[in-house]
Motif scaffolding. Sequence first.
Motif, PDB file in Angstrom:
ATOM      1  N   UNK A  67       2.108  -7.116  -8.868  1.00 21.44           N
ATOM      2  CA  UNK A  67       2.384  -5.989  -9.044  1.00 21.44           C
ATOM      3  C   UNK A  67       4.047  -5.564  -8.971  1.00 21.44           C
ATOM      4  N   UNK A  68       4.365  -4.601  -8.751  1.00 22.34           N
ATOM      5  CA  UNK A  68       5.615  -4.342  -8.014  1.00 22.34           C
ATOM      6  C   UNK A  68       6.236  -2.605  -7.723  1.00 22.34           C
ATOM      7  N   UNK A  69       6.840  -2.863  -6.899  1.00 26.94           N
ATOM      8  CA  UNK A  69       6.878  -0.919  -6.939  1.00 26.94           C
ATOM      9  C   UNK A  69       8.827  -0.646  -6.623  1.00 26.94           C
ATOM     10  N   UNK A  70       9.320   0.319  -6.921  1.00 29.08           N
ATOM     11  CA  UNK A  70      10.505   0.106  -6.773  1.00 29.08           C
ATOM     12  C   UNK A  70      10.995   1.025  -5.281  1.00 29.08           C
ATOM     13  N   UNK A  71      11.671  -0.041  -4.654  1.00 31.06           N
ATOM     14  CA  UNK A  71      12.159   0.248  -3.366  1.00 31.06           C
ATOM     15  C   UNK A  71      12.380   1.620  -3.077  1.00 31.06           C
ATOM     16  N   UNK A  72      13.344   1.601  -4.305  1.00 28.84           N
ATOM     17  CA  UNK A  72      14.055   3.012  -3.690  1.00 28.84           C
ATOM     18  C   UNK A  72      12.891   4.387  -3.590  1.00 28.84           C
ATOM     19  N   UNK A 114       0.717  -0.909   0.109  1.00 27.45           N
ATOM     20  CA  UNK A 114       0.022  -0.237  -0.474  1.00 27.45           C
ATOM     21  C   UNK A 114       0.841   0.960   0.328  1.00 27.45           C
ATOM     22  N   UNK A 115       2.215   1.072   0.071  1.00 25.88           N
ATOM     23  CA  UNK A 115       2.818   2.465   0.037  1.00 25.88           C
ATOM     24  C   UNK A 115       3.266   3.240  -1.015  1.00 25.88           C
ATOM     25  N   UNK A 116       3.320   1.753  -2.070  1.00 28.22           N
ATOM     26  CA  UNK A 116       4.165   2.479  -3.079  1.00 28.22           C
ATOM     27  C   UNK A 116       3.563   3.153  -4.296  1.00 28.22           C
ATOM     28  N   UNK A 117       3.720   3.632  -5.260  1.00 25.31           N
ATOM     29  CA  UNK A 117       3.027   3.253  -6.567  1.00 25.31           C
ATOM     30  C   UNK A 117       3.111   2.168  -7.836  1.00 25.31           C
ATOM     31  N   UNK A 118       2.283   1.613  -8.112  1.00 27.71           N
ATOM     32  CA  UNK A 118       2.523   0.552  -8.730  1.00 27.71           C
ATOM     33  C   UNK A 118       3.122   0.291 -10.164  1.00 27.71           C
ATOM     34  N   UNK A 119       3.993  -0.631 -10.239  1.00 26.16           N
ATOM     35  CA  UNK A 119       3.910  -0.878 -11.599  1.00 26.16           C
ATOM     36  C   UNK A 119       4.215  -2.002 -12.054  1.00 26.16           C
ATOM     37  N   UNK A 120       3.787  -2.511 -13.363  1.00 27.45           N
ATOM     38  CA  UNK A 120       3.324  -4.228 -14.414  1.00 27.45           C
ATOM     39  C   UNK A 120       4.626  -4.730 -13.548  1.00 27.45           C
ATOM     40  N   UNK A 121       4.267  -5.860 -13.653  1.00 27.90           N
ATOM     41  CA  UNK A 121       5.018  -6.963 -12.795  1.00 27.90           C
ATOM     42  C   UNK A 121       6.636  -7.371 -13.632  1.00 27.90           C
ATOM     43  N   UNK A 122       5.978  -7.110 -15.190  1.00 34.82           N
ATOM     44  CA  UNK A 122       6.804  -7.051 -16.460  1.00 34.82           C
ATOM     45  C   UNK A 122       7.368  -6.420 -16.385  1.00 34.82           C
ATOM     46  N   UNK A 123       7.683  -5.526 -16.176  1.00 33.27           N
ATOM     47  CA  UNK A 123       8.641  -3.799 -15.932  1.00 33.27           C
ATOM     48  C   UNK A 123       9.902  -4.031 -14.754  1.00 33.27           C
ATOM     49  N   UNK A 124       9.784  -4.621 -13.304  1.00 32.04           N
ATOM     50  CA  UNK A 124      10.145  -4.784 -12.251  1.00 32.04           C
ATOM     51  C   UNK A 124      11.779  -4.406 -13.113  1.00 32.04           C
ATOM     52  N   UNK A 125      12.587  -4.304 -11.761  1.00 27.41           N
ATOM     53  CA  UNK A 125      13.690  -4.533 -12.121  1.00 27.41           C
ATOM     54  C   UNK A 125      14.272  -4.498 -11.101  1.00 27.41           C
ATOM     55  N   UNK A 126      15.639  -5.122 -10.783  1.00 28.52           N
ATOM     56  CA  UNK A 126      16.618  -5.739  -9.442  1.00 28.52           C
ATOM     57  C   UNK A 126      16.317  -5.138  -9.085  1.00 28.52           C
ATOM     58  N   UNK A 127      16.128  -5.086  -7.710  1.00 26.44           N
ATOM     59  CA  UNK A 127      15.936  -4.837  -6.472  1.00 26.44           C
ATOM     60  C   UNK A 127      14.917  -4.229  -6.451  1.00 26.44           C
ATOM     61  N   UNK A 128      13.259  -4.335  -7.378  1.00 24.73           N
ATOM     62  CA  UNK A 128      12.148  -3.770  -7.058  1.00 24.73           C
ATOM     63  C   UNK A 128      11.876  -4.761  -6.581  1.00 24.73           C
ATOM     64  N   UNK A 129      10.877  -4.408  -5.418  1.00 25.91           N
ATOM     65  CA  UNK A 129       9.470  -5.498  -4.588  1.00 25.91           C
ATOM     66  C   UNK A 129       8.722  -6.326  -5.505  1.00 25.91           C
ATOM     67  N   UNK A 130       8.339  -6.901  -5.740  1.00 30.86           N
ATOM     68  CA  UNK A 130       7.159  -7.571  -6.272  1.00 30.86           C
ATOM     69  C   UNK A 130       6.293  -8.585  -5.638  1.00 30.86           C
ATOM     70  N   UNK A 131       4.192  -8.497  -5.901  1.00 32.57           N
ATOM     71  CA  UNK A 131       4.080  -9.137  -5.328  1.00 32.57           C
ATOM     72  C   UNK A 131       3.048 -10.204  -5.383  1.00 32.57           C
ATOM     73  N   UNK A 132       2.486 -10.829  -4.975  1.00 31.99           N
ATOM     74  CA  UNK A 132       1.724 -12.121  -4.968  1.00 31.99           C
ATOM     75  C   UNK A 132       0.153 -12.060  -3.801  1.00 31.99           C
TER      76      UNK A 132
END
Length: 187
Positions: free
Chosen positions: A176-181, A110-128
């Motif tokens: 989805x994923x979230x950029x942890x930074x 619930x903290x960050x902006x969701x990005x499509x999981x297919x666009x996730x980069x190394x270090x991003x969080x991925x949610x299931x």
Amino acid sequence: MLISNKLLFIALISALFSMTSCSSVRLAVYDYQKKHEYAMANNASYAATNSKKASTEKQAITNKASKYIGSNYRYGSCDPSKGFDCSGLVYHVAKSQEIELPRSSSSMASLGNHIPWKKAEAGDLIFFGDNNRINHVGIVEKNKGNEMWIIHSSSSNGVLREDILESDYWMKRVMFAIDITTLKGRT
């Protein structure tokens, strides 16, 4: 004669004032353009620096997470000596990089902006999850399009590295994923 000298003087002052005004306007436009160009160059430099910094931070996150591969699963734990649940691993790794996160995967989501999981980069969080409910989180190690390697703690295997695109179980649940930074200082 006096009137024509006066008119000539007024015309001369008017012409001088017009020329001064025009040159000031040109100078202001020139200065504005230079300032704009300077600002654009600084913004590009700032974005490149931030991008490099974020990339370095994300690499540190994946490096730290990979140190725990093989650790036991332990429900409710974020203690490396005891083991981790999924959010405990993410919480511990983020905290080691001075990123404060909440303790549960649904709160993290619930903290960050969701990005499509297919666009996730190394270090991003991925949610299931399933039924629109978050119930698992991992850290993306690499995304090559046809491979999505994550580091996560599963109840059956503990902390492991896994290609989720090879798993029907995870593919049905990836959300989805979230950029942890982008989460620094948000809690």
